[in-house]
Motif scaffolding. Structure first.
Motif, mmCIF file in Angstrom:
data_model
loop_
_atom_site.group_PDB
_atom_site.id
_atom_site.type_symbol
_atom_site.label_atom_id
_atom_site.label_comp_id
_atom_site.label_asym_id
_atom_site.label_seq_id
_atom_site.Cartn_x
_atom_site.Cartn_y
_atom_site.Cartn_z
ATOM 1 N N ARG A 1 8.648 5.918 10.172
ATOM 2 C CA ARG A 1 10.039 5.607 9.869
ATOM 3 C C ARG A 1 10.404 4.233 10.422
ATOM 4 O O ARG A 1 9.912 3.797 11.446
ATOM 5 C CB ARG A 1 10.955 6.685 10.464
ATOM 6 N N GLY A 2 11.291 3.589 9.752
ATOM 7 C CA GLY A 2 11.706 2.246 10.140
ATOM 8 C C GLY A 2 12.071 1.472 8.895
ATOM 9 O O GLY A 2 12.065 2.014 7.790
ATOM 10 N N GLY A 3 12.365 0.225 9.082
ATOM 11 C CA GLY A 3 12.762 -0.587 7.949
ATOM 12 C C GLY A 3 12.084 -1.937 7.974
ATOM 13 O O GLY A 3 10.998 -2.110 8.519
ATOM 14 N N LYS A 4 12.757 -2.900 7.415
ATOM 15 C CA LYS A 4 12.217 -4.252 7.315
ATOM 16 C C LYS A 4 12.313 -4.955 8.663
ATOM 17 O O LYS A 4 13.376 -5.016 9.264
ATOM 18 C CB LYS A 4 13.025 -5.024 6.262
ATOM 19 N N ARG B 1 8.834 0.981 5.457
ATOM 20 C CA ARG B 1 8.914 1.907 4.325
ATOM 21 C C ARG B 1 7.867 1.564 3.270
ATOM 22 O O ARG B 1 7.330 2.451 2.601
ATOM 23 C CB ARG B 1 10.322 1.876 3.726
ATOM 24 N N GLU B 2 7.575 0.269 3.134
ATOM 25 C CA GLU B 2 6.532 -0.148 2.194
ATOM 26 C C GLU B 2 5.149 0.268 2.692
ATOM 27 O O GLU B 2 4.268 0.608 1.895
ATOM 28 C CB GLU B 2 6.584 -1.667 2.001
ATOM 29 N N HIS C 1 2.633 2.766 0.758
ATOM 30 C CA HIS C 1 1.228 2.429 0.521
ATOM 31 C C HIS C 1 0.300 3.532 1.031
ATOM 32 O O HIS C 1 -0.682 3.889 0.363
ATOM 33 C CB HIS C 1 0.877 1.102 1.199
ATOM 34 N N CYS C 2 0.598 4.069 2.217
ATOM 35 C CA CYS C 2 -0.262 5.101 2.790
ATOM 36 C C CYS C 2 -0.218 6.383 1.964
ATOM 37 O O CYS C 2 -1.250 7.026 1.746
ATOM 38 C CB CYS C 2 0.135 5.374 4.241
ATOM 39 N N LEU D 1 1.337 -0.977 -5.099
ATOM 40 C CA LEU D 1 2.017 0.165 -4.498
ATOM 41 C C LEU D 1 2.149 -0.032 -2.992
ATOM 42 O O LEU D 1 1.219 0.200 -2.225
ATOM 43 C CB LEU D 1 1.246 1.454 -4.806
ATOM 44 N N GLY D 2 3.320 -0.492 -2.553
ATOM 45 C CA GLY D 2 3.594 -0.639 -1.133
ATOM 46 C C GLY D 2 2.959 -1.868 -0.507
ATOM 47 O O GLY D 2 2.557 -2.812 -1.187
ATOM 48 N N PHE D 3 2.848 -1.843 0.823
ATOM 49 C CA PHE D 3 2.333 -2.967 1.602
ATOM 50 C C PHE D 3 0.817 -3.061 1.457
ATOM 51 O O PHE D 3 0.089 -2.168 1.894
ATOM 52 C CB PHE D 3 2.700 -2.781 3.081
ATOM 53 N N THR D 4 0.337 -4.138 0.841
ATOM 54 C CA THR D 4 -1.104 -4.289 0.623
ATOM 55 C C THR D 4 -1.596 -5.675 1.056
ATOM 56 O O THR D 4 -2.632 -6.142 0.585
ATOM 57 C CB THR D 4 -1.459 -4.066 -0.864
ATOM 58 N N LEU D 5 -0.861 -6.310 1.963
ATOM 59 C CA LEU D 5 -1.239 -7.649 2.407
ATOM 60 C C LEU D 5 -2.634 -7.672 3.027
ATOM 61 O O LEU D 5 -3.333 -8.685 2.984
ATOM 62 C CB LEU D 5 -0.213 -8.166 3.425
#
Length: 303
Positions: A117-120, A128-129, A133-134, A257-261
């Motif tokens: 949980r958390g945000g930017k 959240r991203e 992704h997970c 889909l989500g954070f993929t950096l």
């Protein structure tokens, strides 16, 4: 057929670290122990299921002391995610149908939602991203495991869910440095993992493997956290689950889909072939993935 992995003599937390780096990672793990960790009941479940003398009654007794966790487990068991016949009204029945290990994996997955949980926290990262992704990677892992006839879809799902857990260590213990690493990776032509090493002194894989070891996760999950970007560093007979997550990671990046950096380069077809999968298999799974992800999000998010 279940996943079968021999003992791997090289700990993923220390395989590529020197003593100073290992001490830094250990300090970061200790730092987050009072900030956020798995619930005590979940850690007890892990310890209990790892004991070969444990019974379904022992597991049921532990879960009964945490009604909220029990409710979340039943929510998962009764969802289309598992597709069991009829409504399961008790944890004991769920254990009988699924087995101790599957229920343990569900308990861990249900407990992880609160940690993400958390945000930017900066322009290049939103917690959240990462959770999106997970969940997406976990869902892809489950579908890939079914297609490859590897069995134990719950194990594959959990592997995908925890693969980037090291990023949560970085956020909680070294947030300023983590933000700097993200900003550096976004602004430069370098990779996120190279930025992690330059700023944090280690990658999220190293942090993740150490956390999984602290939580007494099976070595297979330590290997997933520690080697999902470079599964070939594991012995051939011990890397199927890490390869599965590696493929799923690339699949979710392709679909944005989500954070993929942190997902680098192109997927090596040879790794796909290791699991007796083809590009046609990946294309078909990609088509059905959004619907499957929506189901998983409904089951595992919240609560």
């Amino acid at each position: 057929m279940a996943f079968l992995f021999p003992e791997h003599p090289m700990s993923p937390a220390t395989a590529t670290t020197d003593a100073e780096t290992e001490a830094m990672i250990r300090g970061s793990i200790d730092e987050i122990s009072h900030i956020a960790t798995l619930p005590e009941v979940t850690l007890k479940i892990i310890e209990l299921v790892d004991n070969p003398d444990s019974t379904a009654q022992d597991l049921n007794k532990i879960i009964s002391h945490d009604p909220a966790l029990g409710a979340r487990i039943l929510k998962v068991v009764n969802s289309a995610f598992y597709g069991l016949p009829g409504q399961i009204g008790s944890i004991n029945r769920a254990i009988v149908l699924l087995g101790l290990n599957a229920v343990k994996n569900i308990a861990i997955a249900a407990s992880l939602t609160k940690l993400f949980r958390g945000g930017k926290i900066c322009d290049g990262f939103d917690a959240r991203e990462l959770w999106s992704h997970c969940i997406a990677t976990a869902t892809a892992c489950r579908l890939l495991a079914e297609r490859a006839k590897l069995g134990k879809g719950d194990e594959a799902f959990l592997a995908g869910l925890i693969h980037d857990i090291g990023i949560m260590v970085e956020i909680q213990a070294r947030r300023t440095d983590f933000v700097e690493a993200v900003n550096h990776a976004v602004a430069s032509e370098g990779t996120f993992r190279a930025s992690e090493i330059a700023v944090l002194g280690a990658t999220h894989e190293q942090f993740g493997a150490a956390l999984c070891k602290t939580w007494k996760f099976p070595e297979t999950f330590q290997n997933v956290a520690g080697f999902h970007h470079e599964p070939r560093l594991l012995p051939e007979g011990a890397r199927a689950l890490a390869v599965l997550v590696h493929i799923a990671d690339h699949l979710t990046k392709t679909l944005e889909l989500g954070f993929t950096l942190d997902v680098e380069g192109e997927l090596d077809p040879a790794l796909v072939a290791e699991l007796n999968l083809t590009q046609a298999d990946l294309d078909e799974i990609a088509t059905g993935l959004p619907e499957a992800i929506a189901e998983a999000q409904g089951v595992f998010s919240g609560g």
